[in-house]
Structures are given as C-alpha cells and as structure tokens.
Design an enzyme around this catalytic site. Sequence first.
Site, PDB file in Angstrom:
ATOM      1  CG  HIS A 167      21.161 -17.556   4.419  1.00 49.98           C
ATOM      2  ND1 HIS A 167      21.477 -18.764   5.008  1.00 49.98           N
ATOM      3  CD2 HIS A 167      20.635 -17.866   3.202  1.00 49.98           C
ATOM      4  CE1 HIS A 167      21.176 -19.743   4.169  1.00 49.98           C
ATOM      5  NE2 HIS A 167      20.656 -19.237   3.066  1.00 49.98           N
ATOM      6  CG  HIS A 195      16.860 -16.906  -1.441  1.00 45.71           C
ATOM      7  ND1 HIS A 195      15.952 -17.943  -1.583  1.00 45.71           N
ATOM      8  CD2 HIS A 195      18.051 -17.493  -1.173  1.00 45.71           C
ATOM      9  CE1 HIS A 195      16.579 -19.094  -1.408  1.00 45.71           C
ATOM     10  NE2 HIS A 195      17.846 -18.853  -1.159  1.00 45.71           N
ATOM     11  CE  LYS A 248      18.105 -22.746   5.296  1.00 44.75           C
ATOM     12  NZ  LYS A 248      18.052 -22.549   3.841  1.00 44.75           N
TER      13      LYS A 248
END
Length: 287
Positions: free
Chosen positions: A188, A173, A227
């Site tokens: 991230h 993730h 995103k």
Amino acid sequence: MAVDRLSMAGGLKFMLLLSVAIGCDAASNAELSDFMTSLWHSDVNNASSVRVNLQGHASSGSATDHATGPLFSSVNDQYYFSRPTYAALIQLLDNYNHVIGDAERSNQNEDHEVTLFLEAISKTTVMQKTQQFLKQQGYVGVSLAEFDTLLRQIWFEFYPRHGQTRDSCGFEHVFVGETDTSEVIGFHNWIQFHLQEQKGNLDYRGYIFSKQPRTLGTQFTWLSKTKSLGTFMYGTSPELDMAMFTVCYLTRRNQLCSFSVDGHPIQLKTFDITNGGGHHLGTAYVN
Ligand SMILES: *[C@@H]1O[C@H](CO)[C@@H](O)[C@H](O)[C@H]1NC(C)=O
C-alpha cells in the site's frame, strides 16, 4: 476508617476507569479530521508534482489488462528520492523476503537501516505533530524515545502472519508487499509501486477508483501474482503515510478510521495482529 478506605478505593477505581476511557478512543471524528488536515498541510516533503496516468477502468475479478502503460507517468525521482526520509525508506525496501511462510531474519546492517529511517522521520514536523497529538490523547508518553520504541514494535517487529514462522511485519506488509500462494497481499505504498513498476516487476492493469486527495484503488500484478484491488495514497511522504496509519491504528484499531482532509472524506482501516504476543500492525490501507 473502614468507610474511608472503601471510598478511597472507589475514588481510585473511578480515576482508573477515567484514565482508561481517556486512553481509549478519546479523539472524536471531528478532532481526527482537524488533526489529519493539519498533518496533511505540514507535509512539506510531499511529492505533489507526481503525475499518474490512470488509463482504463478495471473491475476487481476481471483478468483483463486495461492499461498498456505504467501508472506513474512523471516522477522526478532524483529530486524526491534523494530527500532524507525517502532515501531512508528506499534503503529498507530490499530487506524483506516477500514470500509468506519464509522466515524473516534481519542482520545488523538492516537493523541499522531501520534506526536511520526512524531517526529521519522523527526530525519531520509531521512526526513531531503526531507524537504531540498521541501524547495529548494518552497513547504515548512524553519522551521521543518512547515513541520510537512504540513505532518499532508496531511496524518492525517480526511476527507469524498465518502459521508459526515469523515471516512478516507491519512495515513489510504495508510498504513493501507480500505474496502468498495465489496473490499479492498488503502493498500500500506509492513509492514501492513506482520503483517496482520501473524495474519491470509490476504491471499496472487499470484503476478501480480515484478520489481526492490523491487516493487510488488499482489493479496490478507483481512478480506474476495478482492484486485485484490495491489501494494507496500517492505523492505523500513516507512520514505522512506512517503518521496517518499509526494514528488510526492507535485510536481506531480494528475499526474504520473516518475523517476528512480539507473536506474530502478518507477512510483508513488498520488491523492488529496478536500472533506471537504483543500488539503489532497486521495491515493498514485506504478503504
Ligand atoms: C507540497 O509540496 C509543495 C512543494 O514543495 C509545497 O508548495 C506545498 O505546500 C506542499 N503541500 C502541502 C500540503 O504541504
């Protein structure tokens, strides 16, 4: 006799309460800032010469592309990505299926790559300092093997993100990114951002914010999904990202993790996911 037993039980209960209190939220924000600043300065593997080209400002919710060029304008890939922890991280990036709902299955080779990555980061001062700090705070035991097991559980054990299928893990993730039916979720890490941009899979569309030290909020599309606000630190080593997120996850789980690095305020958020039993990292990002 009876009184003695009672007071002994009381004493034990008090000690238990005390150890629970010590094991939970003991680090103050000031202690966290001291630790995170020292960690930042220990990051000898940082890629501080990396340059970004911010271009236009994007607002979340807008579909306009405010950046014609890539975000990363200058990265000395050969120099940085041959370093042990970067090379080990890059090996892991193609081990996952980014589609939410599709089951994750690892093979022996991929499990071995996880072991090699954990071995590589455990040799760095950043991870050694992190283990020391978490040990002082009562979150991990004395042995490095125990810390390794904890990192594996938090970051690499598969769990179901929404439904029943084990389709995700913390590492996938945060460091790789995932897609659901409409958008990109997670994602991230600057190294993955840069590599996907180079492959033509990712289109940077402008920045939402840019803060010291080396922290960005961006808008991008990846594999045709959007995103609208993707945040990350850049020029940080894989071990620094993992260390900072792990410390926040253990000391400030499901809360804002506020501290400063050299006087620059940083807020990280980490969330627990209890699907499938046990504690795993659901997400971790710069707020
Ligand atoms: C980052 O890396 C550079 C070059 O290796 C080094 O000079 C610098 O001290 C490092 N910065 C930190 C904060 O460790």
